[in-house]
Write an enzyme that holds these catalytic residues in place. Structure first.
Site, PDB file in Angstrom:
ATOM      1  N   HIS A 125      54.268   8.334 -41.227  1.00  0.00           N
ATOM      2  CA  HIS A 125      53.586   8.258 -39.859  1.00  0.00           C
ATOM      3  C   HIS A 125      53.774   6.575 -39.610  1.00  0.00           C
ATOM      4  O   HIS A 125      52.830   6.252 -38.999  1.00  0.00           O
ATOM      5  CB  HIS A 125      52.197   8.984 -39.798  1.00  0.00           C
ATOM      6  CG  HIS A 125      51.460   9.415 -38.414  1.00  0.00           C
ATOM      7  ND1 HIS A 125      51.612  10.778 -37.789  1.00  0.00           N
ATOM      8  CD2 HIS A 125      51.036   9.114 -37.517  1.00  0.00           C
ATOM      9  CE1 HIS A 125      51.224  10.719 -37.138  1.00  0.00           C
ATOM     10  NE2 HIS A 125      51.327   9.467 -36.143  1.00  0.00           N
ATOM     11  N   LYS A 190      49.028  16.854 -26.895  1.00  0.00           N
ATOM     12  CA  LYS A 190      48.477  16.617 -27.278  1.00  0.00           C
ATOM     13  C   LYS A 190      47.448  15.622 -26.425  1.00  0.00           C
ATOM     14  O   LYS A 190      47.188  14.450 -26.261  1.00  0.00           O
ATOM     15  CB  LYS A 190      48.553  16.672 -28.727  1.00  0.00           C
ATOM     16  CG  LYS A 190      46.718  16.975 -29.587  1.00  0.00           C
ATOM     17  CD  LYS A 190      46.986  16.435 -30.908  1.00  0.00           C
ATOM     18  CE  LYS A 190      47.380  15.178 -31.466  1.00  0.00           C
ATOM     19  NZ  LYS A 190      47.572  14.902 -32.630  1.00  0.00           N
ATOM     20  N   ARG A 192      42.969  14.858 -27.996  1.00  0.00           N
ATOM     21  CA  ARG A 192      42.207  14.822 -29.071  1.00  0.00           C
ATOM     22  C   ARG A 192      40.735  14.539 -28.304  1.00  0.00           C
ATOM     23  O   ARG A 192      40.643  13.276 -27.723  1.00  0.00           O
ATOM     24  CB  ARG A 192      42.877  14.616 -30.217  1.00  0.00           C
ATOM     25  CG  ARG A 192      41.507  13.868 -31.547  1.00  0.00           C
ATOM     26  CD  ARG A 192      42.438  13.400 -32.741  1.00  0.00           C
ATOM     27  NE  ARG A 192      43.726  14.104 -33.686  1.00  0.00           N
ATOM     28  CZ  ARG A 192      43.290  15.313 -34.129  1.00  0.00           C
ATOM     29  NH1 ARG A 192      42.326  16.012 -34.031  1.00  0.00           N
ATOM     30  NH2 ARG A 192      44.541  15.678 -34.071  1.00  0.00           N
TER      31      ARG A 192
END
Length: 317
Positions: A125, A190, A192
């Site tokens: 990542h 997105k 979160r």
């Protein structure tokens, strides 16, 4: 001489990797005492070149043993020690989002650089960090890509599918997968609000009547994939499948994905899971074979060289 060393719970990946390399395989013997400490046993003598296979999912359970095995391997003769971690944990915390937060990626990378001459991983990542060379300073960091494998699998299983990344960070993988498979792609956005509270804004692409494959590097709670699946089906998608490199699937995540409407789930074998559909063994074997011929590997100075073998898909977004 080279040796592949693996923990006893990594053998489903270690055995085919050793066979592909033509290297002998040795197993780290473990005994866990009632107080939680481990007794570890390696072969009594090791060759100069050793690759240790250890995925770092559940890293809190594994890092102490990894440190001890690395130190023990040095004492037993390994002078060129490579960590093969198909999944590299603690990579998502790459900045301090609030004052005082520990940047786990930075400190894990420094620890690995102290223990190993090289780190090989798959689809790490890397969002705000440009390369694995930055993660393991002064050592060789190799980031391999499983996204093309997943893209080609998606094209084979669902011809003409639209590949969709569930968030902006997934764009690096979805783009490469789509190029490898000759498929169209799009990316969601997105928000979160907590570990299990996620909102997803769908892309502008017309998904009505289309087969969609959501593709990402990792599925842990699966909340982002669930939200994207529900939104796509509400927009008229004919079907939604999921392809991920790292199948963590914490708790009931897999079952909840199916409840949300996901038809098929495919993953690489970086982490052993019932959804495994493509193997990273050829990628890992090629990286280790190439490394065996690098001039300066090990004590001759190889450990002072930082290099990333990942194409530009891992540039920061």
């Amino acid at each position: 001489m080279s040796l592949l060393l693996a923990f006893d719970d990594e053998l489903t990946l270690a055995r085919p990797l050793a066979a592909a390399l033509g290297w002998p395989l040795a197993v780290v013997e473990r005994h866990v005492f009632p107080d939680g400490e481990s007794r570890l046993r390696l072969p009594a003598a090791l060759p100069p070149r050793v690759a240790l296979l250890r995925g770092l999912q559940r890293p809190n359970e594994r890092l102490a043993e990894l440190m001890l095995v690395a130190g023990g391997a040095r004492e037993l003769g390994a002078t060129e020690l490579t960590l093969v971690a198909p999944y590299l944990g603690y990579m998502r915390q790459d900045i301090a989002f609030t004052p005082g937060e520990v940047v786990s990626q930075r400190h894990l990378g420094r620890a690995l650089a102290a223990w190993f001459d090289a780190v090989i991983t798959v689809d790490p990542h890397l969002h705000r960090v440009a390369s694995m060379a930055e993660v393991v300073p002064g050592r060789r960091g190799v980031a391999l890509g499983a996204a093309p494998l997943l893209g080609r699998l998606a094209a084979e299983r669902v011809p003409g599918a639209l590949l969709v990344g569930p968030d902006a960070e997934s764009e690096q993988w979805v783009t490469v997968a789509a190029e490898a498979a000759g498929l169209e792609h799009a990316v969601c956005l997105k928000q979160r609000h907590g570990d299990r509270d996620v909102a997803v804004a769908l892309p502008a692409a017309d998904v009505a009547g289309r087969a969609v494959v959501l593709l990402d590097d990792v599925a842990s709670t699966g909340r982002t994939l669930q939200a994207a699946t529900r939104g796509l089906l509400e927009r008229g998608a004919a079907s939604v499948d999921v392809a991920v490199t790292h199948a963590l699937f914490v708790g009931d995540a897999l079952a909840e994905l199916r409840t949300a409407g996901v038809r098929h789930v495919w993953s690489s074998d970086c982490i052993a899971h019932e959804s495994n559909a493509v193997s990273v063994v050829p990628l890992l074997a090629a990286a280790l074979r190439d490394g065996a011929g690098w001039a300066g590997w090990g004590q001759a100075g190889w450990g002072q060289v930082s290099q990333d073998l990942t194409p530009s898909r891992h540039d920061p977004l």
